[in-house]
Scaffold this motif. Sequence first.
Motif, PDB file in Angstrom:
ATOM      1  N   ARG A  93      59.330-145.577  21.936  1.00  0.00           N
ATOM      2  CA  ARG A  93      59.446-145.492  23.407  1.00  0.00           C
ATOM      3  C   ARG A  93      58.174-144.916  24.015  1.00  0.00           C
ATOM      4  NH1 ARG A  93      64.576-143.670  22.012  1.00  0.00           N
ATOM      5  NH2 ARG A  93      63.956-141.508  22.389  1.00  0.00           N
ATOM      6  N   MET A  94      57.599-143.925  23.313  1.00  0.00           N
ATOM      7  CA  MET A  94      56.388-143.278  23.833  1.00  0.00           C
ATOM      8  C   MET A  94      55.196-144.238  23.823  1.00  0.00           C
ATOM      9  SD  MET A  94      57.129-140.238  24.767  1.00  0.00           S
ATOM     10  CE  MET A  94      55.537-139.471  24.915  1.00  0.00           C
ATOM     11  N   ILE A  95      55.139-145.110  22.830  1.00  0.00           N
ATOM     12  CA  ILE A  95      54.017-146.036  22.716  1.00  0.00           C
ATOM     13  C   ILE A  95      53.880-146.886  23.973  1.00  0.00           C
ATOM     14  CG2 ILE A  95      53.234-148.116  21.488  1.00  0.00           C
ATOM     15  CD1 ILE A  95      54.217-146.778  18.918  1.00  0.00           C
ATOM     16  N   SER A  96      55.015-147.343  24.483  1.00  0.00           N
ATOM     17  CA  SER A  96      54.953-148.202  25.662  1.00  0.00           C
ATOM     18  C   SER A  96      54.558-147.439  26.919  1.00  0.00           C
ATOM     19  CB  SER A  96      56.295-148.909  25.859  1.00  0.00           C
ATOM     20  OG  SER A  96      57.299-147.961  26.124  1.00  0.00           O
ATOM     21  N   GLU A  97      54.729-146.103  26.921  1.00  0.00           N
ATOM     22  CA  GLU A  97      54.443-145.294  28.111  1.00  0.00           C
ATOM     23  C   GLU A  97      53.051-144.671  28.093  1.00  0.00           C
ATOM     24  OE1 GLU A  97      57.611-142.439  28.202  1.00  0.00           O
ATOM     25  OE2 GLU A  97      59.156-143.969  28.282  1.00  0.00           O
ATOM     26  N   VAL A  98      52.439-144.609  26.953  1.00  0.00           N
ATOM     27  CA  VAL A  98      51.172-143.878  26.816  1.00  0.00           C
ATOM     28  C   VAL A  98      49.997-144.851  26.936  1.00  0.00           C
ATOM     29  CG1 VAL A  98      49.833-142.452  25.222  1.00  0.00           C
ATOM     30  CG2 VAL A  98      52.290-142.131  25.399  1.00  0.00           C
ATOM     31  N   ALA A  99      48.929-144.374  27.465  1.00  0.00           N
ATOM     32  CA  ALA A  99      47.715-145.193  27.603  1.00  0.00           C
ATOM     33  C   ALA A  99      47.156-145.496  26.208  1.00  0.00           C
ATOM     34  CB  ALA A  99      46.683-144.446  28.436  1.00  0.00           C
ATOM     35  N   LYS A 100      46.301-146.546  26.150  1.00  0.00           N
ATOM     36  CA  LYS A 100      45.803-147.014  24.871  1.00  0.00           C
ATOM     37  C   LYS A 100      45.021-145.924  24.137  1.00  0.00           C
ATOM     38  CE  LYS A 100      43.516-150.854  22.690  1.00  0.00           C
ATOM     39  NZ  LYS A 100      42.791-152.089  22.837  1.00  0.00           N
ATOM     40  N   ALA A 101      44.222-145.126  24.790  1.00  0.00           N
ATOM     41  CA  ALA A 101      43.427-144.076  24.141  1.00  0.00           C
ATOM     42  C   ALA A 101      44.349-143.018  23.521  1.00  0.00           C
ATOM     43  CB  ALA A 101      42.473-143.446  25.131  1.00  0.00           C
ATOM     44  N   LYS A 102      45.319-142.591  24.301  1.00  0.00           N
ATOM     45  CA  LYS A 102      46.267-141.600  23.793  1.00  0.00           C
ATOM     46  C   LYS A 102      47.141-142.211  22.695  1.00  0.00           C
ATOM     47  CE  LYS A 102      46.696-138.726  27.890  1.00  0.00           C
ATOM     48  NZ  LYS A 102      47.613-138.198  28.894  1.00  0.00           N
ATOM     49  N   LEU A 103      47.390-143.499  22.859  1.00  0.00           N
ATOM     50  CA  LEU A 103      48.236-144.194  21.884  1.00  0.00           C
ATOM     51  C   LEU A 103      47.632-144.130  20.489  1.00  0.00           C
ATOM     52  CD1 LEU A 103      50.654-146.064  21.265  1.00  0.00           C
ATOM     53  CD2 LEU A 103      49.149-147.963  21.793  1.00  0.00           C
ATOM     54  N   THR A 104      46.349-144.396  20.353  1.00  0.00           N
ATOM     55  CA  THR A 104      45.695-144.397  19.052  1.00  0.00           C
ATOM     56  C   THR A 104      45.797-143.016  18.399  1.00  0.00           C
ATOM     57  OG1 THR A 104      44.154-146.086  19.844  1.00  0.00           O
ATOM     58  CG2 THR A 104      43.525-144.866  17.855  1.00  0.00           C
ATOM     59  N   LYS A 105      45.489-141.984  19.178  1.00  0.00           N
ATOM     60  CA  LYS A 105      45.549-140.623  18.652  1.00  0.00           C
ATOM     61  C   LYS A 105      46.985-140.249  18.257  1.00  0.00           C
ATOM     62  CE  LYS A 105      44.449-135.868  19.884  1.00  0.00           C
ATOM     63  NZ  LYS A 105      43.971-134.981  20.933  1.00  0.00           N
ATOM     64  N   SER A 106      47.904-140.583  19.101  1.00  0.00           N
ATOM     65  CA  SER A 106      49.314-140.258  18.854  1.00  0.00           C
ATOM     66  C   SER A 106      49.847-140.978  17.612  1.00  0.00           C
ATOM     67  CB  SER A 106      50.153-140.628  20.076  1.00  0.00           C
ATOM     68  OG  SER A 106      51.511-140.417  19.829  1.00  0.00           O
ATOM     69  N   VAL A 107      49.487-142.260  17.489  1.00  0.00           N
ATOM     70  CA  VAL A 107      49.964-143.034  16.342  1.00  0.00           C
ATOM     71  C   VAL A 107      49.448-142.420  15.047  1.00  0.00           C
ATOM     72  CG1 VAL A 107      49.735-145.252  15.148  1.00  0.00           C
ATOM     73  CG2 VAL A 107      50.349-145.185  17.561  1.00  0.00           C
ATOM     74  N   LYS A 108      48.172-142.044  15.001  1.00  0.00           N
ATOM     75  CA  LYS A 108      47.614-141.445  13.798  1.00  0.00           C
ATOM     76  C   LYS A 108      48.326-140.132  13.456  1.00  0.00           C
ATOM     77  CE  LYS A 108      43.031-143.497  13.965  1.00  0.00           C
ATOM     78  NZ  LYS A 108      41.584-143.255  14.099  1.00  0.00           N
ATOM     79  N   GLN A 109      48.552-139.339  14.459  1.00  0.00           N
ATOM     80  CA  GLN A 109      49.243-138.055  14.228  1.00  0.00           C
ATOM     81  C   GLN A 109      50.673-138.300  13.741  1.00  0.00           C
ATOM     82  OE1 GLN A 109      49.279-135.453  17.629  1.00  0.00           O
ATOM     83  NE2 GLN A 109      50.428-133.861  16.554  1.00  0.00           N
ATOM     84  N   GLU A 110      51.351-139.232  14.342  1.00  0.00           N
ATOM     85  CA  GLU A 110      52.729-139.524  13.957  1.00  0.00           C
ATOM     86  C   GLU A 110      52.795-140.128  12.553  1.00  0.00           C
ATOM     87  OE1 GLU A 110      54.331-140.182  18.483  1.00  0.00           O
ATOM     88  OE2 GLU A 110      54.432-141.823  17.094  1.00  0.00           O
ATOM     89  N   GLN A 111      51.794-140.933  12.218  1.00  0.00           N
ATOM     90  CA  GLN A 111      51.765-141.487  10.864  1.00  0.00           C
ATOM     91  C   GLN A 111      51.630-140.361   9.829  1.00  0.00           C
ATOM     92  OE1 GLN A 111      48.535-144.269  11.152  1.00  0.00           O
ATOM     93  NE2 GLN A 111      49.910-146.002  11.585  1.00  0.00           N
ATOM     94  N   HIS A 112      50.816-139.393  10.178  1.00  0.00           N
ATOM     95  CA  HIS A 112      50.672-138.244   9.289  1.00  0.00           C
ATOM     96  C   HIS A 112      52.010-137.506   9.154  1.00  0.00           C
ATOM     97  CE1 HIS A 112      49.005-134.811   7.226  1.00  0.00           C
ATOM     98  NE2 HIS A 112      49.536-134.012   8.147  1.00  0.00           N
ATOM     99  N   GLU A 113      52.663-137.300  10.269  1.00  0.00           N
ATOM    100  CA  GLU A 113      53.977-136.635  10.234  1.00  0.00           C
ATOM    101  C   GLU A 113      54.977-137.463   9.431  1.00  0.00           C
ATOM    102  OE1 GLU A 113      55.144-135.903  14.273  1.00  0.00           O
ATOM    103  OE2 GLU A 113      53.565-134.418  14.594  1.00  0.00           O
ATOM    104  N   ASP A 114      54.922-138.767   9.623  1.00  0.00           N
ATOM    105  CA  ASP A 114      55.808-139.652   8.841  1.00  0.00           C
ATOM    106  C   ASP A 114      55.548-139.491   7.352  1.00  0.00           C
ATOM    107  OD1 ASP A 114      56.153-142.606  10.980  1.00  0.00           O
ATOM    108  OD2 ASP A 114      57.273-140.731  10.883  1.00  0.00           O
ATOM    109  N   ARG A 115      54.273-139.464   6.979  1.00  0.00           N
ATOM    110  CA  ARG A 115      53.932-139.297   5.567  1.00  0.00           C
ATOM    111  C   ARG A 115      54.459-137.959   5.046  1.00  0.00           C
ATOM    112  NH1 ARG A 115      49.010-141.760   7.174  1.00  0.00           N
ATOM    113  NH2 ARG A 115      48.007-139.723   7.348  1.00  0.00           N
TER     114      ARG A 115
END
Length: 157
Positions: A93-115
């Motif tokens: 849900r957050m991906i669709s609401e966040v700007a592309k720049a923030k999206l990249t940073k957020s995705v990387k952080q979340e991937q780390h949390e997922d791992r």
Amino acid sequence: NAQEQKSGNLLKEKQDNEIKLLQAQSEINHLKQQISKLESEKEKRSKSHVSLCMKLHDVTEMNKSLEERIVVLQAQAEMYQKDCENERSHRERMISEVAKAKLTKSVKQEQHEDRMKQIQLESLQEAYAIAVEKVSDYDKEVSELKQTLQTKEETWK
């Protein structure tokens, strides 16, 4: 002469009786020793029986404890899995609401949390597998102790 012969017969009979008395006393002493040995063996077996019963009780208690731990680990694993699913859903849900720049940073952080959560989940799954294996081992040990106890009880009967 008849008196001497009678006296000799009585003396011989007395000596025979004394020999029989000594033999009977020797046999009585031998039987007392055997009784003492049997009582000692009986006491040893009784102690062994008590020890086996205590071991069986201890293993049964450990088994119960492990089964309880398995239930807790299963609940934790399910909770972590739900958390992962909830967080994944939230991130989508957050991906669709966040700007592309923030999206990249957020995705990387979340991937780390997922791992990290995946690592935690795998660790819990490993702990669960080990606990299940220990329960199986304890079940085998309980079965063996029960068999040993039954065999000893049959032997004592």
